[in-house]
Design a protein around this motif. Structure first.
Motif, PDB file in Angstrom:
ATOM      1  N   GLN A   3      -1.970 -12.373   3.309  1.00 29.89           N
ATOM      2  CA  GLN A   3      -1.121 -11.205   2.605  1.00 29.89           C
ATOM      3  C   GLN A   3      -1.154 -11.631   1.091  1.00 29.89           C
ATOM      4  OE1 GLN A   3       3.138 -11.350   2.354  1.00 29.89           O
ATOM      5  NE2 GLN A   3       2.257  -9.837   0.451  1.00 29.89           N
ATOM      6  N   VAL A  42      -3.221  -7.980   5.353  1.00 24.07           N
ATOM      7  CA  VAL A  42      -2.277  -7.155   5.205  1.00 24.07           C
ATOM      8  C   VAL A  42      -1.837  -7.395   3.757  1.00 24.07           C
ATOM      9  CG1 VAL A  42      -1.556  -6.489   7.386  1.00 24.07           C
ATOM     10  CG2 VAL A  42      -0.710  -8.565   6.227  1.00 24.07           C
ATOM     11  N   LYS A  74      -1.343  -3.366  -2.169  1.00 23.44           N
ATOM     12  CA  LYS A  74      -2.504  -2.866  -2.978  1.00 23.44           C
ATOM     13  C   LYS A  74      -2.024  -2.900  -4.334  1.00 23.44           C
ATOM     14  CE  LYS A  74      -2.227   1.958  -2.207  1.00 23.44           C
ATOM     15  NZ  LYS A  74      -3.216   3.139  -1.322  1.00 23.44           N
ATOM     16  N   GLU A 106     -10.014  -7.777   9.828  1.00 22.14           N
ATOM     17  CA  GLU A 106      -9.288  -6.429   9.886  1.00 22.14           C
ATOM     18  C   GLU A 106      -8.335  -6.279   8.393  1.00 22.14           C
ATOM     19  OE1 GLU A 106      -7.107  -6.378  13.540  1.00 22.14           O
ATOM     20  OE2 GLU A 106      -8.713  -7.527  14.295  1.00 22.14           O
ATOM     21  N   HIS A 147      -6.017  -4.014   5.922  1.00 25.36           N
ATOM     22  CA  HIS A 147      -5.154  -2.963   5.682  1.00 25.36           C
ATOM     23  C   HIS A 147      -4.335  -3.012   4.428  1.00 25.36           C
ATOM     24  CE1 HIS A 147      -4.906  -2.018  10.179  1.00 25.36           C
ATOM     25  NE2 HIS A 147      -5.227  -3.473  10.235  1.00 25.36           N
ATOM     26  N   LEU A 191      -1.839  -2.140   1.978  1.00 17.41           N
ATOM     27  CA  LEU A 191      -0.508  -1.208   1.969  1.00 17.41           C
ATOM     28  C   LEU A 191       0.142  -0.800   0.814  1.00 17.41           C
ATOM     29  CD1 LEU A 191       1.222  -4.003   4.255  1.00 17.41           C
ATOM     30  CD2 LEU A 191      -0.066  -1.744   5.088  1.00 17.41           C
ATOM     31  N   LYS A 231       7.798  -3.242   3.904  1.00 14.94           N
ATOM     32  CA  LYS A 231       6.874  -2.526   4.811  1.00 14.94           C
ATOM     33  C   LYS A 231       6.754  -3.572   5.978  1.00 14.94           C
ATOM     34  CE  LYS A 231       4.944   0.399   2.004  1.00 14.94           C
ATOM     35  NZ  LYS A 231       5.277   2.037   2.385  1.00 14.94           N
ATOM     36  N   GLU A 267       5.869  -1.765   9.117  1.00 14.99           N
ATOM     37  CA  GLU A 267       4.397  -1.375   9.271  1.00 14.99           C
ATOM     38  C   GLU A 267       3.656  -2.779   9.507  1.00 14.99           C
ATOM     39  OE1 GLU A 267       2.533   0.728   6.109  1.00 14.99           O
ATOM     40  OE2 GLU A 267       4.049   1.783   5.517  1.00 14.99           O
ATOM     41  N   LEU A 272       1.192  -4.513  13.129  1.00  5.83           N
ATOM     42  CA  LEU A 272       0.062  -5.087  13.164  1.00  5.83           C
ATOM     43  C   LEU A 272      -0.121  -6.689  13.339  1.00  5.83           C
ATOM     44  CD1 LEU A 272      -0.799  -3.250   9.603  1.00  5.83           C
ATOM     45  CD2 LEU A 272      -1.770  -2.713  11.751  1.00  5.83           C
TER      46      LEU A 272
END
Length: 303
Positions: free
Chosen positions: A140, A246, A249, A270, A272, A274, A284, A287, A291
């Motif tokens: 992250q 995760v 952005k 994977e 994502h 956010l 978040k 969310e 995940l």
């Protein structure tokens, strides 16, 4: 007459209480949060700047029913000791060694890692020391590629280049209240979801006597991580750890430019992106928890 039916093992309530400990590792008091079953797979949470394991206070109970969660504070952060910077080496190599020592003390021989900001080079250095121990990675806003070091880093790179007092002093703004708050609020669509206690908590610790020099030492030493990026990337390619990305952005410190390159070395990762900023867990969490739990439940073997 009512008869209480026996509770099955599957229905037993798991204690997910967070416990708070301090142990001496390498002669330094290291604080850590711990929760979950002692025999469950370990999830190691490695925090970023300018916070501490406090950033994981809401994530820990969301994982502790199935995982043994460990979240340390590095020296100079949170509740860990903060020795004078002239008497203790505030380096990412030292941090990795201390976290390694803590895990050894706790008998954690295998672990998934959640790495964020400073936690990325700490965690990846740990991975280079013990590549066989890493069961999975959750990334992250943590960098391992030069594409992720954009304009925000220009004054820090200037300090890396010459180590001058002038360039060191120029970075003092990074420990001011305005920048601490900026890290929590910039790029966040609904700032009402961000608890202001965050920057209040962090700033009190940043303002401790001597702590600014600790942080300035670390800003300089962050440059030692960049030459290791190829080794971090080789670890990804060779060991192929399951990876969940995760990423907030809208983060200006670790922008999304640093997220995509992970897929070069781990095409199966994977990703994502956010719609949030640097501290994605603050707004978040709802969310991210599904995940993260889904990823860990699929990729890490549970008891």
């Amino acid at each position: 007459m009512m008869v209480n039916a026996p509770v099955s093992a599957a229905a037993e309530i798991v204690d997910s209480t967070t416990h708070y400990h301090t142990v001496k590792i390498g002669g330094v008091d290291v604080f850590y949060r711990e929760a979950g079953p002692a025999n469950a797979p370990v999830v190691l949470l490695l925090h970023g700047f300018p916070t501490s394991s406090h950033m994981f206070r809401n994530l820990i109970p969301a994982l502790a029913d199935r995982y043994h969660v460990i979240a340390p504070d590095y020296p100079g952060f949170g509740e860990s000791a903060a020795p004078d910077h002239t008497k203790f080496a505030y380096t990412f190599a030292n941090y990795a060694d201390l976290v390694d020592g803590l895990l050894g003390r706790l008998g954690a021989n295998n672990y998934a890692m959640y790495v964020m900001d400073y936690g990325a080079p700490v965690g990846y250095r740990l991975a280079l020391k013990h590549p066989e121990r890493v069961t999975a990675l959750i990334v992250q806003n943590g960098n391992a590629y030069e594409e992720g070091l954009k304009e925000f880093w220009d004054p820090i790179k200037a300090y890396w280049a010459d180590g001058s007092a002038a360039h060191r002093t120029a970075l003092s703004f990074l420990v001011t209240p305005a920048i601490t708050k900026f890290q929590y609020t910039d790029g966040v669509a609904d700032v009402s979801r961000i608890d202001p206690d965050n920057w209040g908590h962090d700033q009190v610790l940043l303002d401790r006597p001597g702590n600014k020099d600790i942080q300035l030492d670390l800003f300089h030493d962050y440059g030692s991580n960049v030459p290791l990026y190829p080794k971090f990337q080789a670890f990804f390619r060779e060991r192929k750890p399951p990876m969940l990305i995760v990423w907030g952005k809208n983060d200006k410190i670790f922008p999304a430019d640093g997220a995509g390159p992970y897929l070069r070395d781990l095409p199966g990762a994977e990703l994502h992106l956010l719609d949030t900023g640097h501290f994605a867990l603050e707004d978040k969490l709802d969310e991210m928890v599904p995940l993260i739990r889904d990823f860990l439940d699929r990729k890490v073997v549970t008891n």
